[in-house]
Design a protein around this motif. Structure first.
Motif, PDB file in Angstrom:
ATOM      1  N   UNK A 196       0.978  -1.206   0.003  1.00  0.00           N
ATOM      2  CA  UNK A 196       0.055   0.058  -0.053  1.00  0.00           C
ATOM      3  C   UNK A 196       0.806   1.403  -0.018  1.00  0.00           C
ATOM      4  N   UNK A 197       1.874   1.092   0.863  1.00  0.00           N
ATOM      5  CA  UNK A 197       3.031   2.475   0.623  1.00  0.00           C
ATOM      6  C   UNK A 197       3.372   2.538  -0.497  1.00  0.00           C
ATOM      7  N   UNK A 198       3.894   1.655  -1.214  1.00  0.00           N
ATOM      8  CA  UNK A 198       4.497   1.667  -2.601  1.00  0.00           C
ATOM      9  C   UNK A 198       3.356   2.036  -3.334  1.00  0.00           C
ATOM     10  N   UNK A 199       2.075   1.508  -3.404  1.00  0.00           N
ATOM     11  CA  UNK A 199       1.120   2.051  -4.387  1.00  0.00           C
ATOM     12  C   UNK A 199       0.916   3.592  -4.056  1.00  0.00           C
ATOM     13  N   UNK A 200       0.953   3.984  -3.073  1.00  0.00           N
ATOM     14  CA  UNK A 200       0.996   5.794  -2.632  1.00  0.00           C
ATOM     15  C   UNK A 200       1.991   6.321  -3.311  1.00  0.00           C
ATOM     16  N   UNK A 201       3.234   5.745  -3.229  1.00  0.00           N
ATOM     17  CA  UNK A 201       4.452   6.512  -3.682  1.00  0.00           C
ATOM     18  C   UNK A 201       4.354   6.516  -5.399  1.00  0.00           C
ATOM     19  N   UNK A 202       3.638   5.583  -5.983  1.00  0.00           N
ATOM     20  CA  UNK A 202       3.576   5.570  -7.269  1.00  0.00           C
ATOM     21  C   UNK A 202       2.355   5.929  -7.918  1.00  0.00           C
ATOM     22  N   UNK A 203       1.375   6.459  -7.387  1.00  0.00           N
ATOM     23  CA  UNK A 203       0.263   6.728  -7.713  1.00  0.00           C
ATOM     24  C   UNK A 203       0.109   8.412  -7.916  1.00  0.00           C
ATOM     25  N   UNK A 204       0.191   9.018  -8.997  1.00  0.00           N
ATOM     26  CA  UNK A 204      -0.093  10.468  -9.276  1.00  0.00           C
ATOM     27  C   UNK A 204      -1.261  10.847 -10.205  1.00  0.00           C
ATOM     28  N   UNK A 205      -2.493  10.104  -9.597  1.00  0.00           N
ATOM     29  CA  UNK A 205      -3.525  10.241 -10.193  1.00  0.00           C
ATOM     30  C   UNK A 205      -4.177  11.847 -10.131  1.00  0.00           C
ATOM     31  N   UNK A 206      -4.119  12.478  -9.138  1.00  0.00           N
ATOM     32  CA  UNK A 206      -4.100  13.796  -9.251  1.00  0.00           C
ATOM     33  C   UNK A 206      -3.574  14.639 -10.390  1.00  0.00           C
ATOM     34  N   UNK A 207      -2.146  14.230 -10.677  1.00  0.00           N
ATOM     35  CA  UNK A 207      -1.478  14.943 -11.794  1.00  0.00           C
ATOM     36  C   UNK A 207      -2.082  14.267 -13.287  1.00  0.00           C
ATOM     37  N   UNK A 208      -2.622  13.248 -13.201  1.00  0.00           N
ATOM     38  CA  UNK A 208      -3.178  12.752 -14.491  1.00  0.00           C
ATOM     39  C   UNK A 208      -4.405  13.530 -14.839  1.00  0.00           C
ATOM     40  N   UNK A 209      -5.506  13.872 -13.672  1.00  0.00           N
ATOM     41  CA  UNK A 209      -6.403  14.516 -13.793  1.00  0.00           C
ATOM     42  C   UNK A 209      -5.990  15.957 -14.328  1.00  0.00           C
ATOM     43  N   UNK A 210      -5.220  16.524 -13.565  1.00  0.00           N
ATOM     44  CA  UNK A 210      -4.854  18.075 -14.034  1.00  0.00           C
ATOM     45  C   UNK A 210      -4.330  18.237 -15.257  1.00  0.00           C
ATOM     46  N   UNK A 211      -3.142  17.332 -15.654  1.00  0.00           N
ATOM     47  CA  UNK A 211      -2.645  17.569 -16.858  1.00  0.00           C
ATOM     48  C   UNK A 211      -3.134  16.867 -18.061  1.00  0.00           C
ATOM     49  N   UNK A 212      -3.455  15.540 -17.796  1.00  0.00           N
ATOM     50  CA  UNK A 212      -3.946  14.852 -18.914  1.00  0.00           C
ATOM     51  C   UNK A 212      -5.572  15.029 -19.277  1.00  0.00           C
ATOM     52  N   UNK A 213      -6.254  15.256 -18.234  1.00  0.00           N
ATOM     53  CA  UNK A 213      -7.581  15.645 -18.359  1.00  0.00           C
ATOM     54  C   UNK A 213      -8.176  17.035 -18.477  1.00  0.00           C
ATOM     55  N   UNK A 214      -7.107  17.842 -18.091  1.00  0.00           N
ATOM     56  CA  UNK A 214      -7.539  19.343 -17.850  1.00  0.00           C
ATOM     57  C   UNK A 214      -8.312  19.578 -17.030  1.00  0.00           C
ATOM     58  N   UNK A 215      -8.424  18.894 -15.855  1.00  0.00           N
ATOM     59  CA  UNK A 215      -9.551  18.830 -14.726  1.00  0.00           C
ATOM     60  C   UNK A 215      -8.748  19.275 -13.409  1.00  0.00           C
TER      61      UNK A 215
END
Length: 73
Positions: A22-41
């Motif tokens: 779970x720690x590693x998943x949190x380390x490698x999960x940048x979903x907020x950046x995906x929303x911001x940059x890829x989805x323009x959200x």
């Protein structure tokens, strides 16, 4: 965890592994950046810094977090 462990036997090693995964998943999960940059959200931008602070806290206390999950009642 004590409630779960009272019903299903979970070894300390399995709990340590789960916490580490779970720690590693949190380390490698940048979903907020995906929303911001890829989805323009930008609706989730406010979550990035708290998530980073939580990850920094957890990283500094990885062993203590694993011990807390493995603690017996």
């Amino acid at each position: 965890m004590a409630g779960y462990r009272s019903v299903v036997p979970i070894s300390v090693a399995a709990l340590a592994d789960a916490v580490e995964r779970l720690w590693w998943k949190r380390m490698s999960d940048y979903w907020q950046l995906v929303f911001h940059y890829d989805r323009d959200d930008s609706s989730c931008d406010h979550l990035f810094l708290p998530a980073e602070r939580f990850l920094a806290w957890w990283t500094e206390r990885r062993e203590a977090v694993q011990e807390a999950f493995a603690a017996m009642p």
